[in-house]
Enzyme design. Structure first.
Site, PDB file in Angstrom:
ATOM      1  N   GLU A 166      68.301  25.622  44.300  1.00  0.00           N
ATOM      2  CA  GLU A 166      68.513  24.379  43.998  1.00  0.00           C
ATOM      3  C   GLU A 166      68.533  23.392  44.897  1.00  0.00           C
ATOM      4  O   GLU A 166      69.650  22.638  45.040  1.00  0.00           O
ATOM      5  CB  GLU A 166      69.670  24.107  42.973  1.00  0.00           C
ATOM      6  CG  GLU A 166      69.662  25.243  41.763  1.00  0.00           C
ATOM      7  CD  GLU A 166      70.708  24.889  40.808  1.00  0.00           C
ATOM      8  OE1 GLU A 166      71.590  24.227  40.951  1.00  0.00           O
ATOM      9  OE2 GLU A 166      70.502  25.347  39.737  1.00  0.00           O
ATOM     10  N   GLU A 350      69.309  31.806  36.691  1.00  0.00           N
ATOM     11  CA  GLU A 350      70.647  31.094  35.964  1.00  0.00           C
ATOM     12  C   GLU A 350      70.349  30.787  34.537  1.00  0.00           C
ATOM     13  O   GLU A 350      69.411  29.912  34.459  1.00  0.00           O
ATOM     14  CB  GLU A 350      71.220  30.101  37.092  1.00  0.00           C
ATOM     15  CG  GLU A 350      72.096  30.670  38.139  1.00  0.00           C
ATOM     16  CD  GLU A 350      72.692  29.461  38.894  1.00  0.00           C
ATOM     17  OE1 GLU A 350      73.193  28.337  38.278  1.00  0.00           O
ATOM     18  OE2 GLU A 350      72.653  29.385  40.132  1.00  0.00           O
TER      19      GLU A 350
HETATM   20  C1  LIG Z   1      72.719  20.987  36.978  1.00  0.00           C
HETATM   21  O1  LIG Z   1      72.781  22.138  36.396  1.00  0.00           O
HETATM   22  C2  LIG Z   1      72.303  23.115  37.488  1.00  0.00           C
HETATM   23  O2  LIG Z   1      71.057  23.738  37.139  1.00  0.00           O
HETATM   24  C3  LIG Z   1      73.122  24.216  38.052  1.00  0.00           C
HETATM   25  C4  LIG Z   1      74.220  24.665  36.996  1.00  0.00           C
HETATM   26  N1  LIG Z   1      75.022  25.402  37.992  1.00  0.00           N
HETATM   27  C5  LIG Z   1      74.204  25.729  38.986  1.00  0.00           C
HETATM   28  N2  LIG Z   1      73.075  24.695  39.102  1.00  0.00           N
HETATM   29  C6  LIG Z   1      74.650  26.328  40.425  1.00  0.00           C
HETATM   30  O3  LIG Z   1      73.640  27.071  40.710  1.00  0.00           O
HETATM   31  C7  LIG Z   1      75.739  27.091  40.056  1.00  0.00           C
HETATM   32  O4  LIG Z   1      76.705  27.346  41.384  1.00  0.00           O
HETATM   33  C8  LIG Z   1      76.776  26.355  39.211  1.00  0.00           C
HETATM   34  O5  LIG Z   1      77.965  27.064  38.763  1.00  0.00           O
HETATM   35  C9  LIG Z   1      76.143  26.327  37.689  1.00  0.00           C
HETATM   36  C10 LIG Z   1      76.991  25.680  36.343  1.00  0.00           C
HETATM   37  O6  LIG Z   1      77.107  24.495  36.722  1.00  0.00           O
END
Ligand SMILES: CO[C@H](O)c1c[n+]2c([nH]1)[C@H](O)[C@@H](O)[C@H](O)[C@H]2CO
Length: 446
Positions: A166, A350
């Site tokens: 990300e 995810e």
């Molecule tokens: C804004 O949402 C993102 O796609 C996103 C959500 N999340 C993420 N990225 C991260 O990759 C994880 O480390 C977070 O724990 C998880 C939950 O918040």
């Protein structure tokens, strides 16, 4: 609904990240990361929560793999903490750090679980932040060196590699709005950090092609943007928001160019990047990882610098993190990726939700019907995308365990397994039992 059949070889798994579950950040010769530093800076995280203990996975890894096997997971997506491997970020290798991940990978393989390794899930060595971090063009070389250390140690046992998790969140959170480490707030730094992250991605993929023999990809968080009205302002705002989040990283990685809206968004803060940089960034990838949580009904507003934002839906259902539950957005998005970038293989790397979970009941049961409903609908949305012709090869549920939700500390529980942070006891929630059945039936029981 007719029985859903998923492609042969479709991988069912779960995901975590080093800083969020491991604890023991400085054990066995590791160096500090920017998150060790950020969380210990007063006021940066809710309740001053840190990753000093987290889920104590650094010590409980063997039991956690046993739990994964009991749940029937076929794959496990995890990240490596760079500063365990190179405590100063470059140069000296801390063999104890490499050995931790080598043992974890062997244990996964012995339990029939395929490892999916993310090199970078936000925890830059603090020593590199002191040298400018992602604002330093040398970061591409630093990252390629670190990746090469891991490729030499684990490639072959690890056959699916991810460079970055990300880049959008890293830069929007860490450089523009300051909510995430390293906590900068600069419109001018943000594009530079973004660009260097993507150069680092390209350099790490190039290094992999010399050392590795398997698959490597990039993980992006993308979110479908739907205009709140058909006004010209909302339509333009939606286009900007879509380019800023959804195209900003996939376009350079897969098409070798940035979307033109970025110049409009960042104005004088958007440099004219050299063609050679874009050539480095655009490396042949074996897959793209998609992290999906929600959609955004978008309107024009006075936010800086995007001038666009989400509108809460009065009839929507929202999770504990304030994200609307909108499974169709996942299907729409996957079809959009296929249409814009072609038939590149994809993994859902995810997908999940934080809801308020009741305490562990007598007999060790955690009822989480809202999470089960969320997961059922979103896995169904993945199947709809497959039916629409998307080449989706797996689903990694976020997350295996309740864990440290970055600046929100331990206040949000995304796990399908409950963690008692006082005792470190793990208790599979109803959603975990349900997911085990989905895996065992290869999706048919959905
Ligand atoms: C804004 O949402 C993102 O796609 C996103 C959500 N999340 C993420 N990225 C991260 O990759 C994880 O480390 C977070 O724990 C998880 C939950 O918040």
């Amino acid at each position: 609904m007719s029985q859903r059949t998923f492609p042969d070889g479709f991988l069912w798994g779960a995901a975590t990240a080093a800083h969020q579950i491991e604890g023991s950040p400085m054990a066995d010769g590791a160096g500090p990361s920017i998150w060790t530093r950020f969380a210990h800076t007063p006021g940066m995280t809710l309740n001053g929560d840190t990753g000093d203990v987290a889920c104590d996975h650094y010590r409980r890894w063997k039991d956690d793999v046993k739990l994964m096997r009991e749940l029937g997971l076929q794959a496990y997506r995890f990240s490596v903490s760079w500063s365990r491997i190179h405590p100063e970020g470059t140069g000296r290798v801390n063999q104890a750090g490499v050995d931790f991940y080598s043992r974890l990978v062997d244990e996964l393989l012995e339990n029939g679980i395929e490892p999916l390794l993310t090199l970078y899930h936000w925890d830059l060595p603090a020593a590199l932040e002191d040298r400018g971090g992602w604002l330093n063009r040398d970061s591409a070389d630093w990252f390629a060196e670190y990746g090469s250390t891991m490729y030499r140690a684990l490639d072959g046992r690890v056959k699916k590699w991810v460079t970055l998790n990300e880049p959008w969140v890293i830069t929007d959170g860490g450089y523009l709005h300051g909510a995430l480490a390293p906590g900068h707030r600069s419109k001018y730094e943000t594009p530079i950090a973004s660009h260097n992250l993507m150069r680092a991605h390209g350099a790490a993929v190039k290094a992999y092609r010399d050392i590795g023999k398997h698959e490597i990809g990039l993980v992006v968080n993308i979110e479908p943007k739907y205009p709140a009205s058909d006004s010209a302002e909302d339509t333009a705002a939606t286009k900007r928001a879509h380019a800023y989040m959804n195209e900003q990283y996939l376009d350079p990685a897969l098409l070798g160019r940035y979307p033109p809206e970025l110049k409009e968004i960042f104005g004088d803060a958007w440099p004219d990047w050299a063609a050679a940089d874009l050539e480095l960034i655009r490396q042949q990838l074996d897959f793209i990882g998609i992290n999906y949580y929600t959609r955004s009904v978008t309107q024009a507003n006075d936010s800086y610098p995007l001038k666009a934002g989400a509108v809460r839906q009065p009839l929507g259902t929202y999770t504990e993190t304030g994200w609307e539950v909108y499974p169709k957005g996942l299907t729409d998005l996957l079809v959009w990726v296929k249409e814009r970038y072609g038939d590149i293989p994809m993994y859902i790397t995810e997908n999940g939700a934080a809801f308020f979970d009741p305490p562990v009941a007598e007999g060790g049961r955690v009822r989480d019907p809202l999470r089960m409903d969320y997961l059922q609908k979103h896995i169904g949305a993945v199947h709809d995308a497959i039916q629409a012709g998307c080449d989706i090869r797996g689903y990694m549920l976020w997350s295996l365990l309740d864990n440290l939700e970055w600046s929100l500390g331990y206040s949000k529980r995304f796990g399908m397994v409950h963690v008692n942070y006082g005792t470190q006891e793990r208790t599979p929630k109803d959603s975990a039992r349900w997911y085990s059945k989905v895996i065992a039936s290869h999706g048919a029981s959905l």
